[in-house]
Design a protein around this motif. Sequence first.
Motif, PDB file in Angstrom:
ATOM      1  N   GLY A 129       0.785  -1.229   0.000  1.00 26.78           N
ATOM      2  CA  GLY A 129       0.000   0.000   0.000  1.00 26.78           C
ATOM      3  C   GLY A 129       0.812   1.272   0.000  1.00 26.78           C
ATOM      4  N   LEU A 130       2.091   1.200  -0.388  1.00 28.70           N
ATOM      5  CA  LEU A 130       2.939   2.393  -0.397  1.00 28.70           C
ATOM      6  C   LEU A 130       2.659   3.297  -1.588  1.00 28.70           C
ATOM      7  N   GLY A 131       2.007   2.766  -2.611  1.00 31.28           N
ATOM      8  CA  GLY A 131       1.693   3.564  -3.786  1.00 31.28           C
ATOM      9  C   GLY A 131       1.188   2.696  -4.909  1.00 31.28           C
ATOM     10  N   VAL A 132       0.842   3.368  -5.998  1.00 34.05           N
ATOM     11  CA  VAL A 132       0.408   2.692  -7.219  1.00 34.05           C
ATOM     12  C   VAL A 132       1.515   2.883  -8.246  1.00 34.05           C
ATOM     13  N   VAL A 133       1.464   2.098  -9.321  1.00 32.85           N
ATOM     14  CA  VAL A 133       2.498   2.220 -10.347  1.00 32.85           C
ATOM     15  C   VAL A 133       1.888   1.964 -11.719  1.00 32.85           C
ATOM     16  N   LEU A 134       2.300   2.774 -12.680  1.00 31.52           N
ATOM     17  CA  LEU A 134       1.895   2.546 -14.064  1.00 31.52           C
ATOM     18  C   LEU A 134       2.816   1.513 -14.675  1.00 31.52           C
ATOM     19  N   LEU A 135       2.268   0.710 -15.580  1.00 34.53           N
ATOM     20  CA  LEU A 135       3.053  -0.297 -16.280  1.00 34.53           C
ATOM     21  C   LEU A 135       2.455  -0.528 -17.654  1.00 34.53           C
ATOM     22  N   ALA A 136       3.239  -1.076 -18.554  1.00 29.60           N
ATOM     23  CA  ALA A 136       2.754  -1.397 -19.894  1.00 29.60           C
ATOM     24  C   ALA A 136       1.781  -2.566 -19.810  1.00 29.60           C
ATOM     25  N   ALA A 137       0.782  -2.563 -20.667  1.00 28.44           N
ATOM     26  CA  ALA A 137      -0.244  -3.610 -20.656  1.00 28.44           C
ATOM     27  C   ALA A 137       0.375  -5.005 -20.707  1.00 28.44           C
ATOM     28  N   GLY A 138       1.395  -5.192 -21.523  1.00 26.14           N
ATOM     29  CA  GLY A 138       2.018  -6.509 -21.649  1.00 26.14           C
ATOM     30  C   GLY A 138       2.678  -6.995 -20.381  1.00 26.14           C
ATOM     31  N   ASN A 139       3.031  -6.080 -19.493  1.00 20.01           N
ATOM     32  CA  ASN A 139       3.657  -6.474 -18.235  1.00 20.01           C
ATOM     33  C   ASN A 139       2.650  -6.798 -17.145  1.00 20.01           C
ATOM     34  N   ALA A 140       1.386  -6.462 -17.360  1.00 20.74           N
ATOM     35  CA  ALA A 140       0.370  -6.712 -16.335  1.00 20.74           C
ATOM     36  C   ALA A 140       0.274  -8.202 -16.006  1.00 20.74           C
ATOM     37  N   ALA A 141       0.312  -9.054 -17.009  1.00 18.48           N
ATOM     38  CA  ALA A 141       0.236 -10.504 -16.767  1.00 18.48           C
ATOM     39  C   ALA A 141       1.554 -11.054 -16.226  1.00 18.48           C
ATOM     40  N   ILE A 142       2.655 -10.515 -16.698  1.00 15.90           N
ATOM     41  CA  ILE A 142       3.977 -10.991 -16.269  1.00 15.90           C
ATOM     42  C   ILE A 142       4.175 -10.781 -14.774  1.00 15.90           C
ATOM     43  N   TYR A 143       3.707  -9.641 -14.275  1.00 16.19           N
ATOM     44  CA  TYR A 143       3.932  -9.307 -12.874  1.00 16.19           C
ATOM     45  C   TYR A 143       2.728  -9.598 -11.984  1.00 16.19           C
ATOM     46  N   ARG A 144       1.832 -10.433 -12.451  1.00 17.83           N
ATOM     47  CA  ARG A 144       0.664 -10.805 -11.648  1.00 17.83           C
ATOM     48  C   ARG A 144       1.126 -11.493 -10.374  1.00 17.83           C
ATOM     49  N   ARG A 145       0.520 -11.093  -9.235  1.00 20.26           N
ATOM     50  CA  ARG A 145       0.840 -11.716  -7.954  1.00 20.26           C
ATOM     51  C   ARG A 145      -0.295 -11.471  -6.980  1.00 20.26           C
TER      52      ARG A 145
END
Length: 136
Positions: free
Chosen positions: A77-93
Motif C-alpha cells: 500500500g505504499l503507492g500505485v504504479v503505471l506499467l505497460a499492458a504486456g507487463n500486467a500478466a507478467i507481474y501478476r501476484r
Amino acid sequence: MVATEPRWVALPAGHRLADAAEVPFAELLDEPFLALPESAGALRDHWLATDERGGRPVRIGAEVAGADETFEAVEEGLGVVLLAAGNAAIYRRPGVVARPVVGLSPSQLALAWRADDHRTALRDAVEAVRRAGPPA
C-alpha cells in the motif's frame, strides 16, 4: 518504434479502484506513486505521467529500483504504479491487481543504437525486430 501498448496501473487488491474495469487517469492524480530513481530521467517521468497531469505535482509514495521491490511496495500500500499492458500478466501476484488506465497516452517501445555499434548480437536483435514487421 517496436511496439505501442496502453498503460495500466497496478494497485493493492484492497484499493478503492481495484474492482473497476478501467481506471480514469484523473482518479489517480492524488494517489501516491512509486517512482524510479531521479537518475532514470525521462523514463521516471513517463511512468509517473508527469506530462499528462495538467501541472499537478506527483505525490511520491516511495522510490523503487526493480520489479520485485515495486510490486512488494504496491502490495504493502505504499503507492500505485503505471506499467505497460504486456507487463500486467507478467507481474501478476497475490495482493496486487492491474487495470487499464483511460485518458492516458500509450507507452511506446523503440529500439535505438549507436551507428558505430557493429556487435553481432545487436545486428541480430535489430534484424529480428525488422522481420517481426511494423507495430500493430
